[in-house]
Design a protein around this motif. Structure first.
Motif, PDB file in Angstrom:
ATOM      1  N   UNK A  63     -13.282  10.890 -29.658  1.00 53.95           N
ATOM      2  CA  UNK A  63     -14.183  11.112 -28.521  1.00 53.95           C
ATOM      3  C   UNK A  63     -15.609  11.244 -29.048  1.00 53.95           C
ATOM      4  N   UNK A  64     -16.090  10.185 -29.683  1.00 53.56           N
ATOM      5  CA  UNK A  64     -17.327  10.246 -30.458  1.00 53.56           C
ATOM      6  C   UNK A  64     -18.582  10.322 -29.607  1.00 53.56           C
ATOM      7  N   UNK A  65     -18.512   9.943 -28.330  1.00 50.58           N
ATOM      8  CA  UNK A  65     -19.711   9.978 -27.504  1.00 50.58           C
ATOM      9  C   UNK A  65     -20.813   9.121 -28.086  1.00 50.58           C
ATOM     10  N   UNK A 131     -13.426  16.151 -34.152  1.00 49.78           N
ATOM     11  CA  UNK A 131     -13.750  16.062 -32.731  1.00 49.78           C
ATOM     12  C   UNK A 131     -14.675  17.207 -32.370  1.00 49.78           C
ATOM     13  N   UNK A 132     -15.688  16.901 -31.545  1.00 47.42           N
ATOM     14  CA  UNK A 132     -16.708  17.881 -31.190  1.00 47.42           C
ATOM     15  C   UNK A 132     -16.915  17.913 -29.682  1.00 47.42           C
ATOM     16  N   UNK A 162     -11.997  20.697 -36.175  1.00 45.06           N
ATOM     17  CA  UNK A 162     -12.885  20.868 -35.021  1.00 45.06           C
ATOM     18  C   UNK A 162     -13.289  22.333 -34.921  1.00 45.06           C
ATOM     19  N   UNK A 163     -14.502  22.603 -34.445  1.00 46.42           N
ATOM     20  CA  UNK A 163     -14.962  23.986 -34.304  1.00 46.42           C
ATOM     21  C   UNK A 163     -14.493  24.593 -32.986  1.00 46.42           C
ATOM     22  N   UNK A 164     -14.254  25.886 -33.015  1.00 44.21           N
ATOM     23  CA  UNK A 164     -13.909  26.643 -31.815  1.00 44.21           C
ATOM     24  C   UNK A 164     -14.750  27.914 -31.807  1.00 44.21           C
ATOM     25  N   UNK A 165     -15.526  28.113 -30.758  1.00 40.65           N
ATOM     26  CA  UNK A 165     -16.347  29.304 -30.656  1.00 40.65           C
ATOM     27  C   UNK A 165     -15.538  30.517 -30.235  1.00 40.65           C
ATOM     28  N   UNK A 166     -16.005  31.695 -30.631  1.00 39.00           N
ATOM     29  CA  UNK A 166     -15.348  32.929 -30.199  1.00 39.00           C
ATOM     30  C   UNK A 166     -15.484  33.064 -28.685  1.00 39.00           C
ATOM     31  N   UNK A 167     -14.440  33.506 -27.995  1.00 41.40           N
ATOM     32  CA  UNK A 167     -14.538  33.643 -26.537  1.00 41.40           C
ATOM     33  C   UNK A 167     -15.546  34.720 -26.165  1.00 41.40           C
TER      34      UNK A 167
END
Length: 245
Positions: A63-65, A131-132, A162-167
């Motif tokens: 999903x490179x956009x 993926x971002x 892939x990065x995941x932010x803290x909720x």
């Protein structure tokens, strides 16, 4: 939120009432001038966290956009980088070089492929998949199939990152902002077709890790130290590193 060169309110409204694919086709020429593009500081943090896991030869941006992740992969991979997306408009911008500045000097070959991430047309040849910012476009029930497609595109030992932010804290402004956005999108999709799938609160980390493990990945979570830590000492963002067994 937007620069004078970004999309107008009318353009955003037309996009929001379109299908997911058509919406991104319309937004593509101005996408990099919106807050929806992954910020450079996140791109740099991803690159810095992934680099010690290498070296890598072939990279895939899922999903490179408009190609923000392709720029990261060009600095990490030595042989070839492929960007895949279902939006012809976004791919056109990426191919025209209107996304990130190309890496100076010689670098890996770059190609772009139009395909749905739920049906990737690749053999298992990639060392690194990235993926971002795209997972909000997939419903939870679609996650196992999506992860399975990435798994099948990686060679044994290849990594999906892939990065995941803290909720956000429950009750905070950010919490209610995301809650309100998702509620509005659910109402829109209940009342209007075609659907535009985009949700912020459908990607909880424990469920995501469980789906990755069931797909055949070994999973590690690495703190992205360049993005700092919260007052309680926990990282503001983690990099999910899923390795094909």
């Amino acid at each position: 939120m937007f620069t004078p060169q970004g999309p107008t309110l009318r353009e955003l409204a037309v996009q929001a009432l379109s299908s997911t694919m058509r919406g991104y086709d319309l937004l593509a020429p101005k996408f990099d001038r919106t807050p929806y593009r992954t910020p450079d500081r996140v791109l740099d943090a991803v690159e810095g966290t992934v680099r010690p896991l290498g070296p890598f030869a072939r990279g895939l941006d899922v999903c490179c956009g408009t190609g923000a992740g392709v720029g990261v992969l060009r600095r990490l991979c030595g042989e070839r980088v492929t960007g895949v997306d279902f939006s012809a408009g976004m791919l056109a911008v990426a191919q025209a070089g209107q996304g990130p500045t190309p890496v100076p000097g010689d670098g890996p070959a770059v190609d772009y492929v139009r395909a749905d991430a739920r049906a990737l047309p690749f053999a298992p040849v990639f060392d690194l998949a990235l993926s971002l910012g795209a997972f909000g476009h997939f419903l939870p029930r679609e996650r196992p199939g999506l992860f399975g497609q990435v798994h099948a595109s990686l060679r044994p030992g290849g990594r999906f990152v892939f990065p995941v932010g803290a909720p956000p804290a429950v009750g905070s402004r950010a919490y209610w902002s995301l809650f309100g956005f998702d509620a509005a999108m659910r109402l829109r999709n209940a009342l209007w077709h075609p659907r535009f799938v985009m949700y912020y609160r459908t990607f909880p980390l424990p469920a995501v890790v469980g789906d990755l493990v069931r797909t055949g990945f070994e999973v590690r979570l690495l703190p992205m130290e360049d993005l700092g830590r919260r007052p309680d000492g926990s990282p503001r963002a983690r990099l999910v590193v899923a390795t094909r067994r």
